[in-house]
Design an enzyme around this catalytic site. Structure first.
Site, PDB file in Angstrom:
ATOM      1  N   LYS A  41      26.973  79.397  10.421  1.00  0.00           N
ATOM      2  CA  LYS A  41      28.020  80.199  11.063  1.00  0.00           C
ATOM      3  C   LYS A  41      28.563  81.228  10.072  1.00  0.00           C
ATOM      4  O   LYS A  41      28.331  81.121   8.866  1.00  0.00           O
ATOM      5  CB  LYS A  41      29.137  79.278  11.560  1.00  0.00           C
ATOM      6  CG  LYS A  41      29.842  78.481  10.457  1.00  0.00           C
ATOM      7  CD  LYS A  41      30.698  77.358  11.035  1.00  0.00           C
ATOM      8  CE  LYS A  41      31.425  76.609   9.935  1.00  0.00           C
ATOM      9  NZ  LYS A  41      32.044  75.359  10.437  1.00  0.00           N
ATOM     10  N   ARG A 139      41.525  69.127  16.778  1.00  0.00           N
ATOM     11  CA  ARG A 139      41.241  70.557  16.914  1.00  0.00           C
ATOM     12  C   ARG A 139      40.650  70.796  18.304  1.00  0.00           C
ATOM     13  O   ARG A 139      41.308  71.384  19.149  1.00  0.00           O
ATOM     14  CB  ARG A 139      40.280  70.991  15.805  1.00  0.00           C
ATOM     15  CG  ARG A 139      39.977  72.470  15.790  1.00  0.00           C
ATOM     16  CD  ARG A 139      39.255  72.919  14.536  1.00  0.00           C
ATOM     17  NE  ARG A 139      37.921  72.350  14.385  1.00  0.00           N
ATOM     18  CZ  ARG A 139      37.095  72.642  13.371  1.00  0.00           C
ATOM     19  NH1 ARG A 139      37.481  73.499  12.426  1.00  0.00           N
ATOM     20  NH2 ARG A 139      35.893  72.093  13.286  1.00  0.00           N
ATOM     21  N   HIS A 168      34.118  65.435  14.176  1.00  0.00           N
ATOM     22  CA  HIS A 168      34.273  66.153  12.900  1.00  0.00           C
ATOM     23  C   HIS A 168      35.429  65.529  12.123  1.00  0.00           C
ATOM     24  O   HIS A 168      36.462  65.212  12.709  1.00  0.00           O
ATOM     25  CB  HIS A 168      34.552  67.632  13.194  1.00  0.00           C
ATOM     26  CG  HIS A 168      34.474  68.523  11.996  1.00  0.00           C
ATOM     27  ND1 HIS A 168      33.406  68.538  11.121  1.00  0.00           N
ATOM     28  CD2 HIS A 168      35.337  69.458  11.521  1.00  0.00           C
ATOM     29  CE1 HIS A 168      33.621  69.437  10.165  1.00  0.00           C
ATOM     30  NE2 HIS A 168      34.778  70.004  10.390  1.00  0.00           N
ATOM     31  N   ARG A 224      25.391  67.743   9.584  1.00  0.00           N
ATOM     32  CA  ARG A 224      25.688  69.169   9.668  1.00  0.00           C
ATOM     33  C   ARG A 224      26.027  69.648   8.260  1.00  0.00           C
ATOM     34  O   ARG A 224      27.147  69.480   7.777  1.00  0.00           O
ATOM     35  CB  ARG A 224      26.856  69.397  10.637  1.00  0.00           C
ATOM     36  CG  ARG A 224      26.582  68.857  12.049  1.00  0.00           C
ATOM     37  CD  ARG A 224      27.670  69.238  13.025  1.00  0.00           C
ATOM     38  NE  ARG A 224      29.003  68.825  12.622  1.00  0.00           N
ATOM     39  CZ  ARG A 224      29.558  67.643  12.922  1.00  0.00           C
ATOM     40  NH1 ARG A 224      28.898  66.760  13.643  1.00  0.00           N
ATOM     41  NH2 ARG A 224      30.779  67.367  12.497  1.00  0.00           N
ATOM     42  N   TYR A 268      46.846 101.873  -8.577  1.00  0.00           N
ATOM     43  CA  TYR A 268      48.075 102.014  -7.783  1.00  0.00           C
ATOM     44  C   TYR A 268      49.241 101.288  -8.434  1.00  0.00           C
ATOM     45  O   TYR A 268      49.118 100.151  -8.873  1.00  0.00           O
ATOM     46  CB  TYR A 268      47.863 101.434  -6.382  1.00  0.00           C
ATOM     47  CG  TYR A 268      46.920 102.239  -5.528  1.00  0.00           C
ATOM     48  CD1 TYR A 268      47.230 103.545  -5.160  1.00  0.00           C
ATOM     49  CD2 TYR A 268      45.727 101.679  -5.084  1.00  0.00           C
ATOM     50  CE1 TYR A 268      46.361 104.277  -4.363  1.00  0.00           C
ATOM     51  CE2 TYR A 268      44.852 102.406  -4.283  1.00  0.00           C
ATOM     52  CZ  TYR A 268      45.181 103.712  -3.928  1.00  0.00           C
ATOM     53  OH  TYR A 268      44.318 104.436  -3.137  1.00  0.00           O
ATOM     54  N   CYS A 315      41.695  97.933  -5.619  1.00  0.00           N
ATOM     55  CA  CYS A 315      41.806  98.873  -4.499  1.00  0.00           C
ATOM     56  C   CYS A 315      40.886  98.423  -3.364  1.00  0.00           C
ATOM     57  O   CYS A 315      40.202  97.413  -3.474  1.00  0.00           O
ATOM     58  CB  CYS A 315      41.430 100.279  -4.949  1.00  0.00           C
ATOM     59  SG  CYS A 315      42.211 100.815  -6.488  1.00  0.00           S
ATOM     60  N   ASP A 317      38.107  99.765  -2.328  1.00  0.00           N
ATOM     61  CA  ASP A 317      36.677  99.922  -2.601  1.00  0.00           C
ATOM     62  C   ASP A 317      36.309  99.915  -4.077  1.00  0.00           C
ATOM     63  O   ASP A 317      35.139 100.060  -4.421  1.00  0.00           O
ATOM     64  CB  ASP A 317      36.181 101.240  -2.000  1.00  0.00           C
ATOM     65  CG  ASP A 317      36.825 101.527  -0.665  1.00  0.00           C
ATOM     66  OD1 ASP A 317      36.558 100.769   0.280  1.00  0.00           O
ATOM     67  OD2 ASP A 317      37.641 102.471  -0.586  1.00  0.00           O
TER      68      ASP A 317
HETATM   69  C1  LIG Z   1      31.719  74.268   9.687  1.00  0.00           C
HETATM   70  C2  LIG Z   1      31.440  72.948  10.262  1.00  0.00           C
HETATM   71  C3  LIG Z   1      30.598  72.044   9.581  1.00  0.00           C
HETATM   72  C4  LIG Z   1      30.081  72.283   8.191  1.00  0.00           C
HETATM   73  O1  LIG Z   1      31.046  71.853   7.263  1.00  0.00           O
HETATM   74  P1  LIG Z   1      30.772  71.940   5.679  1.00  0.00           P
HETATM   75  O2  LIG Z   1      31.996  71.384   5.075  1.00  0.00           O
HETATM   76  O3  LIG Z   1      30.584  73.392   5.396  1.00  0.00           O
HETATM   77  O4  LIG Z   1      29.545  71.162   5.436  1.00  0.00           O
HETATM   78  C5  LIG Z   1      30.273  70.872  10.228  1.00  0.00           C
HETATM   79  N1  LIG Z   1      30.763  70.581  11.466  1.00  0.00           N
HETATM   80  C6  LIG Z   1      31.602  71.409  12.127  1.00  0.00           C
HETATM   81  C7  LIG Z   1      32.107  71.026  13.464  1.00  0.00           C
HETATM   82  C8  LIG Z   1      31.976  72.607  11.542  1.00  0.00           C
HETATM   83  O5  LIG Z   1      32.816  73.432  12.189  1.00  0.00           O
END
Ligand SMILES: *Cc1c(COP(=O)(O)O)cnc(C)c1O
Length: 384
Positions: A41, A139, A168, A224, A268, A315, A317
Site C-alpha cells: 500500500k 478501527r 489486525h 501480512r 527563510y 524549503c 524544494d
Molecule cells: C498496513 C497493514 C499491515 C502491514 O503492517 P506492517 O506493520 O507494515 O507489517 C498489515 N495489516 C493491515 C490491516 C494493515 O493495514
C-alpha cells in the site's frame, strides 16, 4: 552512475536485493507453510508498488495487499496476476472496478456485502472477499462475537465467497503482551466458532511484521508483511530479533556552494547565521520531497563519509548544509571542499557513516513508516 535520474539531482535509491533478503527473513521466521502477503500500500511504503511487488513475488510472495482500489488497479495494469487483497472495504460505487480487476475486497458492512453480491450476480461472476474481524483495535471490522450472525445475514447473496478471515493487532510492536494475547484469543475464538458452525473461514491471517518477528506461531495461513519487507523495523522492540536490511536511500547532488561572511544568514527567516570559515552547500530536496520542515537545523547529512549538519530552514524544494573549511591542523580528518555535483546522502549508508529513517523519525516524534511514504511522494526512484 548510469541509472540516476536524468532531470533531477535528488532521488531515492531502492535496493531490490534488500527486498529479496527481507522476504527470506520473513520466510525464516514463519517457516514453509504460511503464504507471505507483501503489503505494498501507499506505493509500496514509498518504494514503488509495482517494482516492490514484482520483486516480492519472485522471492515467494503469494498474495499482495493494498489500501485503495486505485492501488490495486495499478498492480493489475502492471501485469500482476496473483491475488490482491484490499485491506479495507471499498466504497460501494467502486464495486464494478473491483469485479472487473479481480480485486479481493475486505468486507466490514452489510450494505457493501449485499451490493457486492448483487453486482456479481448481475455480471455472472463470483464475489470473493475476506472478512475483517474487530478484536480490539476498534478501527474497522465486524465485532468478533458477531461474525457468524453477520455471515448468516449476508448469505442471502449466493455469489459471495468467503476466501479469508483476518484481524489486525494494535500492540504487536509494543512490550504489552497482554493486549496482544487478548486480541489473538478473541480471534481464535471467532474462527473456531465459524468452523463449529460449518463455515470454512478460508485463509486465516492476523500477523503484521511485528507479529511475524515476535509471535511467529500466530502466522496461521498467511502473514501480512509490510514494513519489514522494506527492511525497516515496526518499532525498537524488534531491533534485536530480525536482521532486516533497509531498501531505501535518499541521495542528492550539490547544486550550489558559497562561503558566506560571519553573521550572514541562510534560508527563510535567516535563523541560522554563519559562524564564518564554513561552506554552505545547497541540495535540491525539500519538504515537498518528504524532507520534513520540522527537521530544520536538527538533522545531518553524509558528505564524503563525514556527518555534517543541515542548517537553516528546509524549503519546499531545497535545503542547505554546512561544511567546516579545513583550517590547517584543526581537523583530524579534514573534509574536502564541497563542489557542485558532489553526492550527499540524506538517508543511507556511505563510507562508514549511516543515517537511518529511524534516526530522523525519532527527532520528529514519528515512525519510519511515515517518512518512507513521504520520500516516495515526489522524488524519482532508481532501482539497484
Ligand atoms: C498496513 C497493514 C499491515 C502491514 O503492517 P506492517 O506493520 O507494515 O507489517 C498489515 N495489516 C493491515 C490491516 C494493515 O493495514
Amino acid at each position: 552512475m548510469t541509472n540516476e535520474p536524468l532531470t533531477r539531482d535528488a532521488w531515492v535509491e531502492i535496493d531490490l536485493d534488500a527486498i529479496r533478503h527481507n522476504m527470506q527473513v520473513a520466510r525464516r521466521c514463519v517457516g514453509d507453510g504460511p503464504i507471505i502477503c507483501a503489503v505494498v500500500k501507499a506505493d509500496g511504503y514509498g518504494h514503488g508498488a509495482l517494482r516492490t511487488a514484482r520483486t516480492a513475488i519472485e522471492a515467494g510472495a503469494g498474495y499482495l495487499a493494498v489500501a485503495t482500489v486505485e492501488e490495486a488497479v495499478e498492480l493489475r495494469d502492471g501485469g500482476v496476476r496473483i491475488p490482491i487483497l484490499m485491506l479495507s472495504e471499498p466504497p460501494i460505487r467502486a464495486i464494478p472496478t473491483v469485479l472487473e480487476n479481480n480485486i479481493l475486497p475486505t468486507v466490514t458492512t452489510l450494505d457493501f456485502a449485499l451490493e457486492y453480491g448483487k453486482a456479481a450476480e448481475a455480471a455472472g461472476r463470483e464475489a470473493p472477499y475476506h472478512l475483517k474481524l474487530n478484536t480490539g483495535m476498534n478501527r474497522i471490522g465486524i465485532h468478533y462475537t458477531e461474525a457468524i450472525e453477520f455471515l448468516h445475514a449476508i448469505s442471502v447473496q449466493e455469489r459471495l465467497r468467503l476466501k479469508g478471515v483476518f484481524t489486525h493487532f494494535a500492540t504487536a510492536d509494543t512490550n504489552d503482551d497482554w493486549e496482544f494475547r487478548r486480541q489473538l484469543q478473541r480471534f481464535d475464538e471467532a474462527v473456531s466458532a465459524m468452523r463449529l458452525a460449518g463455515i470454512d473461514p478460508g485463509i486465516v491471517h492476523c500477523a503484521n511484521t511485528a507479529t511475524v518477528i515476535r509471535y511467529p506461531r500466530a502466522a496461521y495461513d498467511m502473514v501480512r508483511f509490510g514494513i519489514g519487507l522494506y527492511g525497516l523495523h515496526p518499532s525498537t522492540v524488534t531491533y534485536a530479533s530480525a536482521d532486516l536490511r533497509p531498501a531505501m536511500s535518499v541521495i542528492a547532488r550539490v547544486t550550489h556552494v558559497k562561503e558566506p561572511a560571519v553573521g550572514e544568514g541562510v534560508s527563510y527567516g535567516l535563523v541560522y547565521r554563519s559562524p564564518g570559515n564554513v561552506q554552505i552547500a545547497t541540495i535540491p530536496i525539500g519538504y515537498a520531497d518528504g524532507l520534513r520542515r520540522s527537521l530544520s537545523d536538527k538533522m545531518n547529512v553524509i558528505y564524503k563519509g563525514h556527518i555534517v549538519p543541515q542548517v537553516g530552514r528546509i524549503c519546499m524544494d531545497q535545503c542547505m548544509f554546512e561544511v567546516p573549511m579545513s583550517s590547517g591542523l584543526s581537523l583530524k580528518h579534514p573534509i574536502p571542499p564541497v563542489q557542485i555535483g558532489d553526492e550527499v546522502v540524506i538517508v543511507g549508508e556511505r563510507d562508514g557513516s549511516k543515517i537511518t529513517l529511524d534516526m530522523l523519525a525519532s527527532k520528529l516524534g514519528t515512525i519510519n513508516y511515515e517518512l518512507a511514504c513521504g520520500f516516495g511522494m515526489r522524488l524519482p526512484r532508481v532501482y539497484l
